[in-house]
Design an enzyme around this catalytic site. Structure first.
Site, PDB file in Angstrom:
ATOM      1  N   HIS A  44       0.853  -1.188   0.000  1.00  0.00           N
ATOM      2  CA  HIS A  44       0.000   0.000   0.000  1.00  0.00           C
ATOM      3  C   HIS A  44       0.881   1.228   0.000  1.00  0.00           C
ATOM      4  O   HIS A  44       1.841   1.307   0.755  1.00  0.00           O
ATOM      5  CB  HIS A  44      -0.890   0.021   1.243  1.00  0.00           C
ATOM      6  CG  HIS A  44      -1.936   1.100   1.198  1.00  0.00           C
ATOM      7  ND1 HIS A  44      -3.203   0.880   0.719  1.00  0.00           N
ATOM      8  CD2 HIS A  44      -1.886   2.408   1.542  1.00  0.00           C
ATOM      9  CE1 HIS A  44      -3.897   2.006   0.776  1.00  0.00           C
ATOM     10  NE2 HIS A  44      -3.119   2.944   1.275  1.00  0.00           N
ATOM     11  N   ASP A 123     -14.499   3.669   6.318  1.00  0.00           N
ATOM     12  CA  ASP A 123     -13.403   4.481   5.763  1.00  0.00           C
ATOM     13  C   ASP A 123     -13.913   5.361   4.634  1.00  0.00           C
ATOM     14  O   ASP A 123     -13.528   6.526   4.516  1.00  0.00           O
ATOM     15  CB  ASP A 123     -12.253   3.590   5.259  1.00  0.00           C
ATOM     16  CG  ASP A 123     -11.157   4.432   4.626  1.00  0.00           C
ATOM     17  OD1 ASP A 123     -10.645   5.341   5.313  1.00  0.00           O
ATOM     18  OD2 ASP A 123     -10.822   4.209   3.448  1.00  0.00           O
ATOM     19  N   ARG A 130     -13.352  13.739   5.602  1.00  0.00           N
ATOM     20  CA  ARG A 130     -12.024  14.337   5.795  1.00  0.00           C
ATOM     21  C   ARG A 130     -11.649  15.212   4.611  1.00  0.00           C
ATOM     22  O   ARG A 130     -11.045  16.268   4.776  1.00  0.00           O
ATOM     23  CB  ARG A 130     -10.970  13.224   5.981  1.00  0.00           C
ATOM     24  CG  ARG A 130     -11.067  12.551   7.329  1.00  0.00           C
ATOM     25  CD  ARG A 130     -10.284  11.247   7.320  1.00  0.00           C
ATOM     26  NE  ARG A 130      -8.876  11.456   7.062  1.00  0.00           N
ATOM     27  CZ  ARG A 130      -8.056  10.517   6.580  1.00  0.00           C
ATOM     28  NH1 ARG A 130      -8.518   9.305   6.293  1.00  0.00           N
ATOM     29  NH2 ARG A 130      -6.792  10.784   6.382  1.00  0.00           N
ATOM     30  N   SER A 145      -7.227   4.677   8.384  1.00  0.00           N
ATOM     31  CA  SER A 145      -7.767   4.522   7.032  1.00  0.00           C
ATOM     32  C   SER A 145      -7.002   3.431   6.276  1.00  0.00           C
ATOM     33  O   SER A 145      -7.589   2.500   5.703  1.00  0.00           O
ATOM     34  CB  SER A 145      -7.660   5.867   6.305  1.00  0.00           C
ATOM     35  OG  SER A 145      -7.873   5.730   4.930  1.00  0.00           O
ATOM     36  N   LYS A 149      -8.201  -0.904   5.819  1.00  0.00           N
ATOM     37  CA  LYS A 149      -8.349  -1.512   4.490  1.00  0.00           C
ATOM     38  C   LYS A 149      -7.413  -2.706   4.334  1.00  0.00           C
ATOM     39  O   LYS A 149      -7.796  -3.746   3.791  1.00  0.00           O
ATOM     40  CB  LYS A 149      -8.046  -0.479   3.394  1.00  0.00           C
ATOM     41  CG  LYS A 149      -9.168   0.535   3.227  1.00  0.00           C
ATOM     42  CD  LYS A 149      -8.909   1.469   2.058  1.00  0.00           C
ATOM     43  CE  LYS A 149      -7.811   2.442   2.362  1.00  0.00           C
ATOM     44  NZ  LYS A 149      -8.057   3.845   2.174  1.00  0.00           N
TER      45      LYS A 149
HETATM   46  N1  URA Z   1      -4.370   6.687   1.805  1.00  0.00           N
HETATM   47  C1  URA Z   1      -5.446   6.130   2.405  1.00  0.00           C
HETATM   48  O1  URA Z   1      -5.879   5.052   2.051  1.00  0.00           O
HETATM   49  N2  URA Z   1      -6.018   6.804   3.414  1.00  0.00           N
HETATM   50  C2  URA Z   1      -5.561   7.986   3.863  1.00  0.00           C
HETATM   51  O2  URA Z   1      -6.095   8.519   4.798  1.00  0.00           O
HETATM   52  C3  URA Z   1      -4.437   8.560   3.203  1.00  0.00           C
HETATM   53  C4  URA Z   1      -3.854   7.871   2.186  1.00  0.00           C
END
Ligand code: URA
Length: 395
Positions: A44, A123, A130, A145, A149
């Site tokens: 990620h 999220d 946000r 966040s 995931k």
């Molecule tokens: N990437 C994400 O998935 N969430 C965030 O809050 C910032 C970057």
């Protein structure tokens, strides 16, 4: 919104961040990758400009026997998203049934789809809030966040690419380290193997920014094995994933990764992955089969000297103006639009030399994009110092 703002201003304790992450991870569906045992691997990125590492890393890691059963996101604002890049490939299906997703992961070893509707719905809602309350840039909120995931998506081995610099949410190495440590600790406390690399995002990664341009660049690098910033970051991520999967040192894993690219196995795996998902893999050999922009406009240097710095966020915004990104969620992107850099930080330039080429189908965007691009550069008389691409590792 009030909660987001309170967290933004006050921060959260480790315990609070972990609790929020777990609640978000459990807010919707979770993916069960247990049939792959210790072979499942995910990565990620916290978001950057020109960051097409997934397109390079997934086939390398799959060709070495890992299972990259991955869900990716779309771009918003100046950052790109892997799903938008993949959708530039004619025919590529970013939406598969759960059965198709598992079957391709089993047989090909690489499968990348868009995040399904009900993965971490908390999220999605919080991120949208946000975005409009200017509270994206908060370490506990980014931690929860990203990790919600990653936990819901099921992989046993996770490598996080925490971007640091002008094009990233984290502007300083100290903040990037703090974010990396928070995310690694939460992942480990949930029984996952997690490593984070802190990587430079002071300049765009690679030369292409924009969806089909980035697919073409990723394919060319896997095909040729060319050594460049993008390839080095991709190999660092891939070798950390392989080190976790095979329980070997990162040095041993890097040797496997390099051989996998040199032998052509990684490029073959990329073609197999793209065609299994309905995409036209001929595009990977012949980028002229990807969507092409009607206009290509060179931008030339206003002065002699060295490129002292590039504001990656501003360059991402210039690409967005050309049509490569979305200012808001429902905007339609143009897969052909974007920028190809000819020069990067540290390169010597002469007045009148081409710095980049702008690609677009929107005539009226060129002047603004050009001005934003030029304002993003600084020129120096002396060659600037270039910082390392990998700024740190947290495990
Ligand atoms: N990437 C994400 O998935 N969430 C965030 O809050 C910032 C970057």
């Amino acid at each position: 919104s009030a909660l987001c703002m309170a967290i933004f201003y006050k921060g959260m304790t480790d315990r609070e961040t972990a609790d929020l992450t777990m609640s978000m991870a459990r807010s919707g569906d979770t993916v069960d990758l247990s049939e792959f045992g210790d072979l499942s691997a995910d990565k990620h990125s916290t978001g950057g400009v020109g960051d097409k590492t997934t397109l390079i890393v997934a086939p390398i890691v799959a060709a070495l026997g890992a299972k990259v059963a991955k869900m990716s996101g779309r771009g918003l604002g100046h950052t790109g998203g892997t799903v938008d890049k993949l959708e530039a490939i004619p025919g590529y299906r970013t939406s598969l049934s759960p059965e198709e997703f598992m079957e391709q992961s089993r047989t090909v070893g690489a499968c990348v789809i868009s995040q399904t509707g009900n993965l971490t719905p908390a999220d999605k809602k919080l991120y949208a809030l946000r975005d409009v309350t200017a509270t994206v840039d908060s370490i506990p909120l980014i931690t929860s966040s990203v990790m919600s995931k990653k936990l819901a998506a099921g992989a046993k081995n996770i490598v996080l690419d925490v971007k640091c610099g002008s094009g990233a949410f984290m502007k300083t190495p100290d903040d990037a380290k703090k974010l990396a440590k928070n995310m690694v600790d939460i992942g480990k406390s949930c029984g996952r193997n997690v490593v984070a690399l802190i990587t430079d995002m002071d300049a765009p990664l690679g030369k292409a920014i924009g969806n089909s341009l980035e697919v073409a660049e990723a394919a060319r690098l896997l095909k040729t094995g060319e050594d460049c910033d993008l390839m080095r970051v991709s190999m660092a991520l891939a070798s950390n994933m392989i080190a976790l999967v095979k329980k070997i040192s990162v040095g041993e894993a890097l040797a496997l990764v390099k051989e996998c690219v040199r032998s052509g196995a990684a490029f073959e795996k990329m073609k197999q992955w793209i065609s299994s998902q309905g995409g036209d893999s001929a595009c990977l050999d012949d980028p002229s089969l990807l969507p092409q922009a009607r206009l290509s406009v060179p931008v030339t240097s206003p002065s002699d000297g060295y490129i002292g710095s590039m504001d990656a966020q501003a360059i991402g915004s210039a690409a967005m103006i050309l049509g490569a990104g979305r200012a808001s969620k429902n905007d339609v992107i143009d897969p052909a639009a974007g920028i190809v850099l000819e020069k990067k930080t540290g390169d010597r330039v002469k007045k009148g030399e081409t710095l980049c080429t702008l690609y677009t189908n929107r005539e009226n965007s060129v002047e603004e994009a050009k001005n934003v691009f030029l304002a993003a550069l600084s020129f120096t008389a002396e060659k600037p110092e270039i910082r390392p691409l990998v700024l740190g590792r947290v495990e």
